[in-house]
Design a protein around this motif. Structure first.
Motif, PDB file in Angstrom:
ATOM      1  N   UNK A  58      -5.070   5.335   6.134  1.00  0.00           N
ATOM      2  CA  UNK A  58      -4.381   4.751   4.985  1.00  0.00           C
ATOM      3  C   UNK A  58      -3.709   3.478   5.483  1.00  0.00           C
ATOM      4  N   UNK A  59      -4.037   2.351   4.864  1.00  0.00           N
ATOM      5  CA  UNK A  59      -3.485   1.065   5.275  1.00  0.00           C
ATOM      6  C   UNK A  59      -2.465   0.606   4.239  1.00  0.00           C
ATOM      7  N   UNK A  60      -1.257   0.310   4.687  1.00  0.00           N
ATOM      8  CA  UNK A  60      -0.197  -0.166   3.790  1.00  0.00           C
ATOM      9  C   UNK A  60       0.243  -1.569   4.184  1.00  0.00           C
ATOM     10  N   UNK A  61       0.514  -2.420   3.219  1.00  0.00           N
ATOM     11  CA  UNK A  61       1.178  -3.698   3.488  1.00  0.00           C
ATOM     12  C   UNK A  61       2.450  -3.714   2.659  1.00  0.00           C
ATOM     13  N   UNK A  62       3.581  -4.008   3.313  1.00  0.00           N
ATOM     14  CA  UNK A  62       4.841  -4.020   2.559  1.00  0.00           C
ATOM     15  C   UNK A  62       5.841  -4.950   3.218  1.00  0.00           C
ATOM     16  N   UNK A  63       6.850  -5.295   2.458  1.00  0.00           N
ATOM     17  CA  UNK A  63       7.931  -6.140   2.955  1.00  0.00           C
ATOM     18  C   UNK A  63       9.052  -5.206   3.424  1.00  0.00           C
ATOM     19  N   UNK A  64       9.308  -5.236   4.725  1.00  0.00           N
ATOM     20  CA  UNK A  64      10.268  -4.262   5.275  1.00  0.00           C
ATOM     21  C   UNK A  64      11.703  -4.583   4.855  1.00  0.00           C
ATOM     22  N   UNK A  65      11.895  -5.744   4.204  1.00  0.00           N
ATOM     23  CA  UNK A  65      13.244  -6.050   3.706  1.00  0.00           C
ATOM     24  C   UNK A  65      13.561  -5.330   2.397  1.00  0.00           C
ATOM     25  N   UNK A  66      12.518  -4.792   1.745  1.00  0.00           N
ATOM     26  CA  UNK A  66      12.767  -4.054   0.506  1.00  0.00           C
ATOM     27  C   UNK A  66      13.727  -2.902   0.798  1.00  0.00           C
ATOM     28  N   UNK A  67      14.761  -2.834  -0.004  1.00  0.00           N
ATOM     29  CA  UNK A  67      15.858  -1.889   0.257  1.00  0.00           C
ATOM     30  C   UNK A  67      15.356  -0.437   0.350  1.00  0.00           C
ATOM     31  N   UNK A 124       3.062  -3.378  -1.254  1.00  0.00           N
ATOM     32  CA  UNK A 124       2.286  -4.427  -1.917  1.00  0.00           C
ATOM     33  C   UNK A 124       0.819  -4.066  -2.039  1.00  0.00           C
ATOM     34  N   UNK A 125       0.322  -3.358  -1.046  1.00  0.00           N
ATOM     35  CA  UNK A 125      -1.097  -3.032  -1.064  1.00  0.00           C
ATOM     36  C   UNK A 125      -1.299  -1.761  -0.281  1.00  0.00           C
ATOM     37  N   UNK A 126      -2.221  -0.950  -0.746  1.00  0.00           N
ATOM     38  CA  UNK A 126      -2.503   0.298  -0.063  1.00  0.00           C
ATOM     39  C   UNK A 126      -3.972   0.629  -0.257  1.00  0.00           C
ATOM     40  N   UNK A 127      -4.631   1.060   0.823  1.00  0.00           N
ATOM     41  CA  UNK A 127      -6.052   1.389   0.721  1.00  0.00           C
ATOM     42  C   UNK A 127      -6.337   2.624   1.551  1.00  0.00           C
ATOM     43  N   UNK A 128      -7.142   3.503   1.003  1.00  0.00           N
ATOM     44  CA  UNK A 128      -7.579   4.706   1.703  1.00  0.00           C
ATOM     45  C   UNK A 128      -8.996   4.489   2.203  1.00  0.00           C
ATOM     46  N   UNK A 129      -9.207   4.699   3.496  1.00  0.00           N
ATOM     47  CA  UNK A 129     -10.533   4.524   4.081  1.00  0.00           C
ATOM     48  C   UNK A 129     -11.112   5.874   4.464  1.00  0.00           C
ATOM     49  N   UNK A 130     -12.297   6.167   3.953  1.00  0.00           N
ATOM     50  CA  UNK A 130     -12.960   7.414   4.287  1.00  0.00           C
ATOM     51  C   UNK A 130     -13.650   7.295   5.633  1.00  0.00           C
TER      52      UNK A 130
END
Lengths: 138, 138, 138, 138
Positions: A58-67, A124-130
């Motif tokens: 599972x790949x996540x992209x996020x802004x770690x400043x988000x509270x 911001x983005x999330x993808x599941x890879x089989x």
């Protein structure tokens, strides 16, 4: 370890020529390996459909400043620790993180975790890879 | 950091009810976050089509006992070190490894690396996952 | 008409057994035909990426009671008549129509038409299916 | 017929700007219709996963000179006549035909028919397109 079996297949000449160009472009040095890859891709799809134990990421992209986002993502992961093998965290830039979670379990459990993470506000983005455990894919 | 804008959309009542069930099943607590995710998924697809700098992951499953496979995979990765950020290696069982390579670069360069790794003999499964650097996805 | 070529490929015994189960489930009576289908699917994907002349279908579902929708869809189709071969219209129920438009042309022209139709207000669902003219797929 | 409901969503300014460019490129004239399409696509995917009655199309490309292929394809279609609504046949060139079969039924029945047709020797390409009866997609 199991043994190699050799068998013949017949292909139209022009179809074979197109295939040879395609696999050469992709860096294959022989037809057997290219055909094995096509076969394995179908079998991995089947593993996910039939509910076998599978592996994936599972790949996540996020802004770690988000509270409180870090805390929330960690909480979710701990609630699903039984399907999570390991997590890798990459600092893409000052704001953005990419996190890869390697998972193993039933497709249903993995898909549930992926949905929970994707639905988390601030991701911001999330993808599941089989992928596969490889056990049945010699 | 940029600012939030609020605007109205109109939806047929029964369509909205179906949507509310769908997003509740997926763990969303509000419609805005669910719609943001649908929008971001489209934008990430566009980033990959338009050749922008993107991030992603390449997932490999292979048997580390395959002769010289480790060395070959390491060689290929070093030849493409400019697009590789980090690699994580998981020991799935006595035979099978799962390796996740986090990449950043143009879609073409990333796809070329993914093709090379997939074509390597002994790699049982390989998948390229499209993600994003997050820079344009606030 | 071109000629058949026969060549050998080698597969691990357990991989071959899994493949034989898979293709038997799908109704194949021999391995060659199953492998030809896997190969042709890859070649059709390549045709669409490389901009060759391709064939395909656009499937629309819409409520024909939506004001002026029929006229708008007909207008759009006439503006793209050069890529449209034929259209079939099915009356699913009192409200819903399913329309299949068979297209032939460059992927860009076809994708543009598909986007226009999908964006038309009142179209409930629209899907573009990649097929082939068959010319290079003996 | 059901009624329209209007509600507000909040989006980051730069995300909204990117979305506006995207949907304008695709020919949308307002955000509501673009968001409705994203929502409906998700709901159609869910219909196919949950086993509801769905509609769809099966696209075949084949060479009608292949011995007895026409007869075999007609036989298969008659054996599954309960899920087939209509078939359209296009003469692409001297050799190649494209056939679109409009289907309605459970996803399992439709997928079984699609698999049988694809596995038939001489069929060069076959694709199953997921659509919807439109009943639950106002």
């Amino acid at each position: 370890m199991s043994s190699l079996i050799r068998f013949g297949i017949s292909l139209d000449k022009t179809l074979l020529e197109s295939f040879d160009v395609l696999i050469s472009d992709r860096g294959y040095t022989n037809r057997s390996e290219a055909l094995r890859d096509l076969i394995r891709d179908e079998l991995v799809r089947k593993e996910w459909l039939s509910g076998d134990i599978v592996a994936g990421t599972i790949t996540l992209v996020y802004d770690h400043h988000t509270r409180e986002l870090n805390a929330r993502l960690t909480d979710i992961q701990h609630n699903h620790h039984n399907v999570i093998i390991a997590t890798q965290h990459i600092h893409l830039d000052h704001h953005n993180c990419l996190e890869v979670i390697v998972v193993q379990g039933t497709p249903q459990d993995i898909e549930k975790l992926a949905a929970r993470l994707k639905a988390t506000r601030g991701v911001k983005h999330s993808a599941l890879t089989m992928a596969t455990t490889g056990k049945n894919l010699l």
